[in-house]
Design a protein around this motif. Structure first.
Motif, PDB file in Angstrom:
ATOM      1  N   VAL A   1     -31.912 -57.940 -26.755  1.00  0.00           N
ATOM      2  CA  VAL A   1     -32.038 -57.428 -25.401  1.00  0.00           C
ATOM      3  C   VAL A   1     -30.724 -56.775 -25.011  1.00  0.00           C
ATOM      4  O   VAL A   1     -29.658 -57.385 -25.106  1.00  0.00           O
ATOM      5  N   LEU A   2     -30.816 -55.495 -24.573  1.00  0.00           N
ATOM      6  CA  LEU A   2     -29.656 -54.737 -24.150  1.00  0.00           C
ATOM      7  C   LEU A   2     -29.695 -54.550 -22.638  1.00  0.00           C
ATOM      8  O   LEU A   2     -30.772 -54.418 -22.046  1.00  0.00           O
ATOM      9  N   VAL A   3     -28.514 -54.503 -22.037  1.00  0.00           N
ATOM     10  CA  VAL A   3     -28.366 -54.252 -20.608  1.00  0.00           C
ATOM     11  C   VAL A   3     -27.436 -53.060 -20.456  1.00  0.00           C
ATOM     12  O   VAL A   3     -26.295 -53.102 -20.924  1.00  0.00           O
ATOM     13  N   ALA A   4     -27.913 -52.001 -19.797  1.00  0.00           N
ATOM     14  CA  ALA A   4     -27.117 -50.794 -19.602  1.00  0.00           C
ATOM     15  C   ALA A   4     -26.948 -50.515 -18.123  1.00  0.00           C
ATOM     16  O   ALA A   4     -27.858 -50.743 -17.320  1.00  0.00           O
ATOM     17  N   ASP A   5     -25.776 -49.994 -17.768  1.00  0.00           N
ATOM     18  CA  ASP A   5     -25.511 -49.648 -16.380  1.00  0.00           C
ATOM     19  C   ASP A   5     -26.348 -48.451 -15.934  1.00  0.00           C
ATOM     20  O   ASP A   5     -26.578 -48.260 -14.732  1.00  0.00           O
ATOM     21  N   ALA A   6     -26.793 -47.622 -16.882  1.00  0.00           N
ATOM     22  CA  ALA A   6     -27.563 -46.419 -16.587  1.00  0.00           C
ATOM     23  C   ALA A   6     -28.558 -46.213 -17.721  1.00  0.00           C
ATOM     24  O   ALA A   6     -28.383 -46.771 -18.811  1.00  0.00           O
ATOM     25  N   PRO A   7     -29.602 -45.401 -17.505  1.00  0.00           N
ATOM     26  CA  PRO A   7     -30.574 -45.167 -18.578  1.00  0.00           C
ATOM     27  C   PRO A   7     -29.902 -44.577 -19.825  1.00  0.00           C
ATOM     28  O   PRO A   7     -28.945 -43.815 -19.723  1.00  0.00           O
ATOM     29  N   LEU A   8     -30.420 -44.958 -20.987  1.00  0.00           N
ATOM     30  CA  LEU A   8     -29.933 -44.458 -22.262  1.00  0.00           C
ATOM     31  C   LEU A   8     -30.883 -43.399 -22.807  1.00  0.00           C
ATOM     32  O   LEU A   8     -32.087 -43.484 -22.591  1.00  0.00           O
ATOM     33  N   ALA A   9     -30.343 -42.450 -23.528  1.00  0.00           N
ATOM     34  CA  ALA A   9     -31.180 -41.502 -24.263  1.00  0.00           C
ATOM     35  C   ALA A   9     -31.737 -42.257 -25.464  1.00  0.00           C
ATOM     36  O   ALA A   9     -30.982 -42.836 -26.246  1.00  0.00           O
TER      37      ALA A   9
END
Length: 165
Positions: free
Chosen positions: A156-164
């Protein structure tokens, strides 16, 4: 949309180094038939009480991921077959639970992804106690409402903004 979290980590090593992409600890088990899921997070903080989890999953998910900090409790389940059905039917992309689920055979028949620490046959209490849209400390990272979650069987990944992807 399909993706692999391993590929996302490879493609975004700069974000991993900067801390704008984080990996939750590898403690989650995978439930449901969705091979992967992603979307903006909606956070809940509860402890051995799934009232707020149910109330939230009964609302339109709009492609979001419900992130439930259950305090890591292994003493009862916060999501079961009925709540999994709500998640699927109401358009939630997935659910990540820092706690337990139950009715795993029912969950595994659903077209939704659910990541949880373990299974437990006992249901939670229903006192109506919990918080919504607060930063939650999940194993390995803090998650805030609006962060982006990317999950598959590898993690499970958590990103501050959407990823391509």
């Amino acid at each position: 949309m399909t993706f692999a979290t391993a590929d996302l980590c490879d493609a975004h090593e700069d974000r991993l180094a900067a801390g704008t992409l984080r990996v939750l600890d590898p403690v989650f088990r995978w439930f449901g038939r969705a091979p992967c899921f992603s979307g903006p997070a909606l956070t809940l903080k509860v402890f051995e009480d799934n009232s707020l989890v149910r109330a939230t999953l009964e609302t339109p998910g709009e492609g979001r991921v419900l992130v439930v900090d259950g305090g890591g409790s292994l003493r009862c389940a916060l999501v079961g077959g009925n709540l999994g059905q709500f998640a699927q039917n109401n358009g939630w992309a997935g659910v990540v639970v820092n706690g337990c689920v139950r009715d795993s055979l029912e969950l595994n028949a659903l077209d939704v992804g659910i990541a949880a620490l373990a299974t437990h046959p006992q249901r939670s209490l229903r006192r109506g106690i919990g918080e919504r849209d607060v930063p939650v400390r999940m194993p390995g990272a803090t998650v805030r409402t609006g962060d982006w979650i990317y999950a598959d069987i590898d993690g499970v990944l958590v990103a501050d903004a959407p990823l391509a992807v």
